[in-house]
Design a protein around this motif. Structure first.
Motif, PDB file in Angstrom:
ATOM      1  N   ASN A  63       1.268  -1.270  -0.096  1.00 35.00           N
ATOM      2  CA  ASN A  63       0.312  -0.273   0.188  1.00 35.00           C
ATOM      3  C   ASN A  63       1.057   1.286  -0.304  1.00 35.00           C
ATOM      4  OD1 ASN A  63       1.166   1.167   2.525  1.00 35.00           O
ATOM      5  ND2 ASN A  63      -0.891   0.643   3.875  1.00 35.00           N
TER       6      ASN A  63
ATOM      7  N   HIS B 108      -3.601   5.362   0.899  1.00 35.64           N
ATOM      8  CA  HIS B 108      -4.212   4.593   2.002  1.00 35.64           C
ATOM      9  C   HIS B 108      -3.843   4.210   2.840  1.00 35.64           C
ATOM     10  CE1 HIS B 108      -2.759   2.928  -2.605  1.00 35.64           C
ATOM     11  NE2 HIS B 108      -3.763   3.138  -2.944  1.00 35.64           N
ATOM     12  N   THR B 109      -5.297   4.089   3.424  1.00 41.10           N
ATOM     13  CA  THR B 109      -5.148   3.137   5.368  1.00 41.10           C
ATOM     14  C   THR B 109      -4.477   2.347   4.793  1.00 41.10           C
ATOM     15  OG1 THR B 109      -7.268   1.834   4.566  1.00 41.10           O
ATOM     16  CG2 THR B 109      -8.089   4.562   4.959  1.00 41.10           C
ATOM     17  N   PRO B 110      -4.043   2.315   6.440  1.00 42.46           N
ATOM     18  CA  PRO B 110      -2.887   1.075   7.125  1.00 42.46           C
ATOM     19  C   PRO B 110      -3.048  -0.074   6.669  1.00 42.46           C
ATOM     20  CG  PRO B 110      -3.021   2.776   8.465  1.00 42.46           C
ATOM     21  CD  PRO B 110      -4.079   3.705   7.564  1.00 42.46           C
ATOM     22  N   GLU B 111      -4.255  -0.613   6.545  1.00 49.06           N
ATOM     23  CA  GLU B 111      -5.415  -1.801   6.318  1.00 49.06           C
ATOM     24  C   GLU B 111      -5.267  -2.456   4.865  1.00 49.06           C
ATOM     25  OE1 GLU B 111      -8.285   0.684   6.741  1.00 49.06           O
ATOM     26  OE2 GLU B 111      -7.713   0.539   8.374  1.00 49.06           O
ATOM     27  N   ARG B 112      -5.690  -1.242   4.338  1.00 50.11           N
ATOM     28  CA  ARG B 112      -5.424  -1.775   2.813  1.00 50.11           C
ATOM     29  C   ARG B 112      -4.575  -2.262   1.924  1.00 50.11           C
ATOM     30  NH1 ARG B 112      -7.713   1.793  -1.875  1.00 50.11           N
ATOM     31  NH2 ARG B 112      -7.714  -0.209  -3.874  1.00 50.11           N
ATOM     32  N   ARG B 113      -5.123  -3.459   1.355  1.00 53.42           N
ATOM     33  CA  ARG B 113      -3.465  -3.754   0.518  1.00 53.42           C
ATOM     34  C   ARG B 113      -3.876  -3.809  -1.255  1.00 53.42           C
ATOM     35  NH1 ARG B 113      -1.904  -2.995   4.194  1.00 53.42           N
ATOM     36  NH2 ARG B 113      -0.628  -4.359   5.952  1.00 53.42           N
TER      37      ARG B 113
ATOM     38  N   LYS C 221      -7.843 -15.386   1.108  1.00 53.36           N
ATOM     39  CA  LYS C 221      -8.556 -14.308   1.470  1.00 53.36           C
ATOM     40  C   LYS C 221     -10.066 -14.883   1.154  1.00 53.36           C
ATOM     41  CE  LYS C 221      -9.109 -14.986  -4.129  1.00 53.36           C
ATOM     42  NZ  LYS C 221      -8.825 -14.316  -5.329  1.00 53.36           N
TER      43      LYS C 221
ATOM     44  N   LYS D 180       4.092  -4.864   1.812  1.00 56.19           N
ATOM     45  CA  LYS D 180       3.742  -5.069   3.175  1.00 56.19           C
ATOM     46  C   LYS D 180       3.886  -6.384   3.713  1.00 56.19           C
ATOM     47  CE  LYS D 180       2.618  -0.888   4.353  1.00 56.19           C
ATOM     48  NZ  LYS D 180       3.619  -0.692   4.565  1.00 56.19           N
ATOM     49  N   ASP D 181       3.673  -7.719   2.785  1.00 56.49           N
ATOM     50  CA  ASP D 181       4.185  -9.239   2.749  1.00 56.49           C
ATOM     51  C   ASP D 181       4.516  -9.687   1.217  1.00 56.49           C
ATOM     52  OD1 ASP D 181       3.613 -11.274   4.216  1.00 56.49           O
ATOM     53  OD2 ASP D 181       1.333 -11.050   4.172  1.00 56.49           O
TER      54      ASP D 181
END
Length: 80
Positions: A23, A28-33, A69, A57-58
């Motif tokens: 992200n 983007h918000t922190p949780e957005r991927r 998912k 992030k990953d």
């Protein structure tokens, strides 16, 4: 056209093996991927591209990503 996901690297048409979740913290918000896909050859290059910008992030296998998912979540995408 095949339903097999392909690598997101420019010009690459190889089957994807990896999902790079990222992200942009500026927009983007922190949780957005968001996701890019990578073959074995381009995994490191795409990871470094995102990593030096502080956006990676990953990195997980495509198989792992698909198995974790939610069923209504969109699949991995391509770079914009």
């Amino acid at each position: 056209m095949s339903d097999t996901p392909i690598c997101s690297a420019k010009g690459c048409r190889v089957d994807a093996v990896w999902v790079l979740a990222w992200n942009n913290p500026k927009i983007h918000t922190p949780e957005r991927r968001k996701t890019w896909l990578a073959c074995d050859e381009h995994r490191e290059h795409l990871s470094k591209f995102l990593g030096v910008r502080g956006m990676l992030k990953d990195v997980v296998t495509l198989r792992e990503w698909e198995s974790t998912k939610p069923t209504d979540a969109p699949g991995p995408g391509t770079p914009g």
